[in-house]
Design a protein around this motif. Structure first.
Motif, short mmCIF file in Angstrom:
data_model
loop_
_atom_site.label_atom_id
_atom_site.label_comp_id
_atom_site.label_asym_id
_atom_site.label_seq_id
_atom_site.Cartn_x
_atom_site.Cartn_y
_atom_site.Cartn_z
N ALA A 11 0.83 -1.20 0.00
CA ALA A 11 0.00 0.00 0.00
C ALA A 11 0.86 1.25 0.00
O ALA A 11 0.60 2.21 -0.74
CB ALA A 11 -0.92 -0.01 1.21
N LEU A 12 1.91 1.25 0.81
CA LEU A 12 2.81 2.40 0.86
C LEU A 12 3.57 2.55 -0.45
O LEU A 12 3.74 3.67 -0.96
CB LEU A 12 3.79 2.25 2.03
CG LEU A 12 4.77 3.42 2.23
CD1 LEU A 12 4.01 4.70 2.58
CD2 LEU A 12 5.78 3.09 3.33
N ALA A 21 -1.81 5.29 2.88
CA ALA A 21 -1.55 3.85 3.00
C ALA A 21 -2.11 3.30 4.31
O ALA A 21 -2.63 2.18 4.37
CB ALA A 21 -0.05 3.58 2.90
N ALA A 22 -2.01 4.09 5.37
CA ALA A 22 -2.55 3.68 6.66
C ALA A 22 -4.08 3.54 6.59
O ALA A 22 -4.66 2.59 7.11
CB ALA A 22 -2.16 4.67 7.75
N GLU A 23 -4.72 4.50 5.93
CA GLU A 23 -6.17 4.44 5.79
C GLU A 23 -6.59 3.22 4.95
O GLU A 23 -7.58 2.55 5.26
CB GLU A 23 -6.68 5.72 5.13
CG GLU A 23 -6.58 6.95 6.03
CD GLU A 23 -6.99 8.22 5.32
OE1 GLU A 23 -7.23 8.16 4.08
OE2 GLU A 23 -7.06 9.28 5.96
N ILE A 27 -5.10 0.93 9.55
CA ILE A 27 -4.31 1.07 10.77
C ILE A 27 -3.94 2.54 10.92
O ILE A 27 -4.16 3.34 10.01
CB ILE A 27 -3.03 0.20 10.76
CG1 ILE A 27 -2.12 0.61 9.58
CG2 ILE A 27 -3.37 -1.28 10.69
CD1 ILE A 27 -0.77 -0.12 9.59
N SER A 28 -3.38 2.89 12.05
CA SER A 28 -2.97 4.28 12.26
C SER A 28 -1.66 4.55 11.54
O SER A 28 -0.91 3.64 11.21
CB SER A 28 -2.82 4.56 13.76
OG SER A 28 -1.74 3.80 14.29
N THR A 29 -1.37 5.84 11.33
CA THR A 29 -0.12 6.22 10.66
C THR A 29 1.08 5.80 11.49
O THR A 29 2.10 5.31 10.95
CB THR A 29 -0.09 7.73 10.41
OG1 THR A 29 -1.24 8.12 9.65
CG2 THR A 29 1.17 8.13 9.65
N SER A 30 0.99 5.96 12.81
CA SER A 30 2.11 5.57 13.67
C SER A 30 2.33 4.06 13.63
O SER A 30 3.47 3.58 13.65
CB SER A 30 1.85 6.03 15.11
OG SER A 30 0.64 5.47 15.60
N ALA A 31 1.23 3.28 13.56
CA ALA A 31 1.35 1.82 13.48
C ALA A 31 2.00 1.42 12.16
O ALA A 31 2.82 0.48 12.12
CB ALA A 31 -0.01 1.17 13.63
N LEU A 32 1.65 2.11 11.08
CA LEU A 32 2.28 1.82 9.79
C LEU A 32 3.76 2.15 9.83
O LEU A 32 4.59 1.38 9.32
CB LEU A 32 1.58 2.61 8.68
CG LEU A 32 2.20 2.47 7.28
CD1 LEU A 32 2.15 1.02 6.81
CD2 LEU A 32 1.47 3.37 6.28
N THR A 33 4.12 3.26 10.44
CA THR A 33 5.54 3.63 10.57
C THR A 33 6.32 2.56 11.32
O THR A 33 7.42 2.17 10.91
CB THR A 33 5.66 4.99 11.29
OG1 THR A 33 4.96 5.99 10.54
CG2 THR A 33 7.12 5.39 11.42
N ARG A 34 5.76 2.07 12.42
CA ARG A 34 6.44 1.02 13.20
C ARG A 34 6.56 -0.27 12.39
O ARG A 34 7.58 -0.96 12.47
CB ARG A 34 5.67 0.76 14.50
CG ARG A 34 5.78 1.90 15.52
CD ARG A 34 5.29 1.44 16.90
NE ARG A 34 3.89 1.03 16.87
CZ ARG A 34 2.87 1.86 17.07
NH1 ARG A 34 3.09 3.16 17.29
NH2 ARG A 34 1.63 1.43 17.04
N SER A 35 5.52 -0.59 11.61
CA SER A 35 5.55 -1.80 10.79
C SER A 35 6.68 -1.74 9.76
O SER A 35 7.41 -2.72 9.56
CB SER A 35 4.20 -1.99 10.08
OG SER A 35 4.23 -3.10 9.22
#
Length: 300
Positions: A11-12, A21-23, A27-35
């Motif tokens: 997605a990103l 991509a988070a939407e 998931i949240s933007t912070s969760a995507l960043t951590r992933s």
């Protein structure tokens, strides 16, 4: 490394935007960043170049994006294969296209088939012959069914099985064995309105084919019957009214399709669906229905 992480990276990679991509992956933007950071730690290299305005993939990130897409595609194919092995091919969906002239055969055959194979989903599409051929070649339908005149013999008046012509018993054409188009030109025409858009479309086409598109009178079945009894008109209506017509001693159905027994029913299958017991059984039902209507069947 989890499959959902691969989906998030795809997605990103497609959107090049963390929030979007988070939407998309819910998931949240912070969760995507951590992933993404977790993926980079596991792989041991930087996958994404971050800036305040844009997201760019590194060379390694582009390679990893291709890997993610291939892996997820393989996953979906494997899931589909497993599902088929667990539940059998009788859960598949079949798309059957047919022409107006075959409409008295295909729906009946499909109804008989579904009574025996309730897990199969069937979508029926009413098309003309050229569109059936195109869709079959493109793999958009699985089976096509249409009538073809044998030896290029074409009926002078050819109506879909859903339509009937009728007159008053005192009409000059009432007792003829078969009616030709030229014999109808001298008589005015009534058309019986249908609530079905599909049948109404057939009625309009039939009126056009009989060269009666101008001057035809449209009404309910009661109005049409009343008009016939006081004139030399003939009428066209949906087969749903045939019972009312047959029960009226002052009306007669015209015989127009004398050459239909010289037609062939052509059944073609998309080679991609293969053959198995239930598909063969459906083809047999179509052939049986055609035989019961005195139509020769050819199956390719």
């Amino acid at each position: 490394m989890r499959f959902e992480q691969l989906e998030q990276f795809v997605a990103l990679g497609n959107l090049r935007h963390f929030r979007q991509a988070a939407e998309q992956t819910q998931i949240s933007t912070s969760a995507l960043t951590r992933s993404i950071q977790t993926l980079e730690d596991e792989i041991g290299c930087e996958l994404v170049k971050r800036s305040t305005r844009s997201v760019k993939l590194t060379e390694q990130g582009e390679l990893f994006l291709k890997y993610c897409k291939t892996t997820l595609s393989e996953l979906e194919l494997t899931k589909k294969t497993i599902k088929q092995s667990l539940f059998g091919r009788d859960n598949q969906k079949l798309i059957i296209g047919y022409t107006n002239q075959a409409s008295s055969i295909v729906p009946v055959s499909c109804g008989q088939f579904l009574a025996q194979y309730p897990n199969v989903k069937i979508e029926m599409q009413l098309q003309d012959e050229l569109e059936l051929t195109r869709k079959l070649q493109l793999g958009e339908i699985d089976i096509s069914v249409y009538l073809q005149s044998a030896n290029s013999i074409v009926s002078d008046i050819h109506l879909p099985d859903q339509l009937v012509l009728f007159v008053s018993r005192s009409h000059p054409l009432a007792n003829q064995d078969s009616i030709r188009k030229a014999e109808l030109t001298q008589y005015p025409m009534y058309g019986c309105f249908s609530q079905s858009k599909q049948v109404q479309s057939m009625l309009n086409e039939a009126v056009e084919s009989l060269n009666k598109s101008t001057g035809v009178k449209i009404g309910s079945i009661e109005q049409v019957i009343a008009g016939l009894k006081t004139s030399n008109s003939f009428a066209i209506a949906s087969i749903e009214h045939s019972k009312s017509i047959a029960q009226d001693p002052n009306l007669v159905l015209l015989k127009t399709n004398k050459a239909l027994d010289r037609e062939q029913l052509i059944v073609q299958t998309n080679h991609q669906i293969g053959t198995n017991d239930h598909i063969n059984h459906l083809l047999e039902l179509i052939e049986d229905a055609a035989s019961s209507k005195s139509k020769q069947t050819i199956t390719y």
